[in-house]
Design an enzyme around this catalytic site. Structure first.
Site, mmCIF file in Angstrom:
data_model
loop_
_atom_site.group_PDB
_atom_site.id
_atom_site.type_symbol
_atom_site.label_atom_id
_atom_site.label_comp_id
_atom_site.label_asym_id
_atom_site.label_seq_id
_atom_site.Cartn_x
_atom_site.Cartn_y
_atom_site.Cartn_z
ATOM 1 N N ASP A 137 -6.740 -14.854 10.799
ATOM 2 C CA ASP A 137 -6.627 -16.292 10.520
ATOM 3 C C ASP A 137 -6.490 -17.085 11.810
ATOM 4 O O ASP A 137 -5.652 -17.982 11.910
ATOM 5 C CB ASP A 137 -5.437 -16.555 9.594
ATOM 6 N N LYS A 139 -7.063 -19.799 14.258
ATOM 7 C CA LYS A 139 -7.597 -21.174 14.319
ATOM 8 C C LYS A 139 -6.553 -22.010 15.045
ATOM 9 O O LYS A 139 -5.387 -21.596 15.163
ATOM 10 C CB LYS A 139 -7.875 -21.695 12.907
ATOM 11 N N ASN A 142 -2.926 -22.232 13.986
ATOM 12 C CA ASN A 142 -2.005 -21.083 14.088
ATOM 13 C C ASN A 142 -1.669 -20.729 15.519
ATOM 14 O O ASN A 142 -1.116 -19.658 15.771
ATOM 15 C CB ASN A 142 -2.634 -19.848 13.415
ATOM 16 N N ASP A 155 1.941 -17.215 12.826
ATOM 17 C CA ASP A 155 1.516 -17.205 11.426
ATOM 18 C C ASP A 155 0.641 -16.013 11.048
ATOM 19 O O ASP A 155 -0.560 -16.143 10.829
ATOM 20 C CB ASP A 155 0.758 -18.485 11.078
ATOM 21 N N THR A 173 -9.711 -24.107 6.163
ATOM 22 C CA THR A 173 -11.066 -24.287 6.663
ATOM 23 C C THR A 173 -11.916 -23.040 6.489
ATOM 24 O O THR A 173 -11.439 -21.928 6.579
ATOM 25 C CB THR A 173 -11.035 -24.640 8.165
HETATM 26 C C1 LIG Z 1 5.460 -26.536 14.448
HETATM 27 N N1 LIG Z 1 6.180 -25.889 15.549
HETATM 28 N N2 LIG Z 1 6.534 -26.560 16.662
HETATM 29 C C2 LIG Z 1 7.148 -25.740 17.509
HETATM 30 C C3 LIG Z 1 7.205 -24.470 16.909
HETATM 31 N N3 LIG Z 1 7.693 -23.291 17.337
HETATM 32 C C4 LIG Z 1 7.561 -22.235 16.519
HETATM 33 N N4 LIG Z 1 6.983 -22.283 15.292
HETATM 34 C C5 LIG Z 1 6.500 -23.450 14.861
HETATM 35 N N5 LIG Z 1 5.908 -23.496 13.628
HETATM 36 C C6 LIG Z 1 5.854 -22.316 12.769
HETATM 37 C C7 LIG Z 1 4.680 -21.432 13.182
HETATM 38 C C8 LIG Z 1 4.665 -20.229 12.325
HETATM 39 C C9 LIG Z 1 4.741 -18.943 12.740
HETATM 40 N N6 LIG Z 1 4.685 -18.017 11.774
HETATM 41 C C10 LIG Z 1 4.562 -18.557 10.577
HETATM 42 N N7 LIG Z 1 4.457 -17.779 9.442
HETATM 43 C C11 LIG Z 1 4.190 -18.336 8.233
HETATM 44 O O1 LIG Z 1 4.093 -19.533 8.064
HETATM 45 N N8 LIG Z 1 4.044 -17.413 7.240
HETATM 46 C C12 LIG Z 1 3.716 -17.715 5.947
HETATM 47 C C13 LIG Z 1 3.833 -18.990 5.412
HETATM 48 C C14 LIG Z 1 3.474 -19.174 4.074
HETATM 49 C C15 LIG Z 1 3.005 -18.124 3.288
HETATM 50 C C16 LIG Z 1 2.909 -16.886 3.899
HETATM 51 C C17 LIG Z 1 2.394 -15.746 3.083
HETATM 52 F F1 LIG Z 1 3.251 -15.582 2.061
HETATM 53 F F2 LIG Z 1 1.167 -16.072 2.636
HETATM 54 F F3 LIG Z 1 2.344 -14.660 3.816
HETATM 55 C C18 LIG Z 1 3.248 -16.655 5.188
HETATM 56 S S1 LIG Z 1 4.517 -20.243 10.631
HETATM 57 C C19 LIG Z 1 6.589 -24.591 15.668
#
Ligand SMILES: Cn1ncc2ncnc(NCCc3cnc(NC(=O)Nc4cccc(C(F)(F)F)c4)s3)c21
Length: 272
Positions: A137, A139, A142, A155, A173
């Site tokens: 994924d 992009k 992320n 992510d 997208t």
């Molecule tokens: C915005 N921002 N600004 C500074 C900063 N510093 C660190 N992080 C930030 N943002 C978070 C970035 C992420 C990293 N890993 C993620 N992981 C995730 O969102 N996992 C996730 C979500 C929904 C559903 C699923 C599933 F169930 F489909 F697996 C998995 S989100 C920041």
């Protein structure tokens, strides 16, 4: 106390700060761990949303995968915990936020900035592939930036262990989907090489190469690899992108090959 892994983390261990971002399944907050003063990005995910989205297995796979990855260009998942309604991911805080916000603000990146980011993403992906993890994924949404302007790949919500056939439901997208996924074929780690090519193009031009008004048109342009380069892209940039956006996944330039490509070498000076 929290050094031994049996410690039961909870929301009470954190002071929540400003909201950093909002996703489909939850929000991300700036947070500080009370005892140590550690700064984290606390991602909250609503359990009922996860169940409704049938992504329970994915979040557990993400937690398992991301907890085991340790690389300077991969966002660290420090700890995770849950309560009755939410799952919490205490992530490394990326001081300069999301790459796509910078890209939309500036329009497009210089060749030097692009070469640095592409080198760092290739390095992170190569590390993932060696651990048998495909990100899938890749992009701008992320990718995050540290306070020193280094890439942090985040992510892993869609990452899988290679090789994989699991359907990637169309969310977000389509621009980054490689031909083998668009055509529903089996695919391997080279999907990430394709996405790196799309990413490099989008950094340099400001939009992805196959962007179209309709889904069908985007699909058609992906499978036919209908790509045109604006005049301002140097021959080196065209060469690297053309070696990544190849229909035959095994012929795509390797990630170590990307890191050694002349265009990267010429444009990314201060690589470690
Ligand atoms: C915005 N921002 N600004 C500074 C900063 N510093 C660190 N992080 C930030 N943002 C978070 C970035 C992420 C990293 N890993 C993620 N992981 C995730 O969102 N996992 C996730 C979500 C929904 C559903 C699923 C599933 F169930 F489909 F697996 C998995 S989100 C920041």
């Amino acid at each position: 106390a929290y050094k031994n892994s049996s410690y039961k983390w909870s929301l009470d261990d954190f002071e929540l700060g400003t909201r950093l971002g909002r996703g489909k399944f939850g929000r991300v907050y700036f947070a500080r761990e009370k005892r140590s003063g550690w700064v984290v990005a606390l991602k909250t995910l609503l359990k009922k949303e996860i169940v409704k989205g049938h992504v329970e297995r994915q979040i557990l796979r993400e937690i398992e995968i991301q907890s085991n990855l340790k690389h300077p260009n991969i966002l660290k998942l420090h700890v995770w915990f849950h309560d009755d309604h939410r799952i919490y991911l205490a992530l490394e805080f990326a001081g300069k936020g999301e790459v796509y916000k910078q890209l939309t603000t500036i329009g497009r990146f210089s060749e030097q900035r692009t070469a640095k980011y592409i080198y760092q993403v290739a390095d992170a992906l190569d590390y993932c592939h060696r651990k048998k993890v495909i990100h899938r994924d890749l992009k701008p949404e992320n990718l995050l930036l540290s306070i020193n302007d280094d890439i942090k790949l985040g992510d892993f919500g869609w990452s899988v262990h290679a090789p994989s056939l699991s359907r990637k439901t169309m969310c977000g997208t389509l621009d980054y989907l490689p031909p083998e996924i668009v055509e529903g074929k089996q695919y391997g780690k080279y999907v990430d090489n394709w996405c790196l090519g799309i990413l490099c193009y989008e950094f340099l031009v400001g939009h992805p190469p196959f962007e179209s008004k309709t889904t069908e048109e985007t699909y058609a342009r992906i499978t036919n690899i209908e790509i045109s380069f604006p005049m301002h892209i140097s021959p080196g940039g065209v060469d690297l992108i053309s070696k990544l956006l190849l229909k035959s996944s095994v012929n795509r330039i390797t990630l170590p090959g990307v890191m050694k490509h002349p265009w990267i070498i010429n444009n990314y000076k201060d690589k470690k």
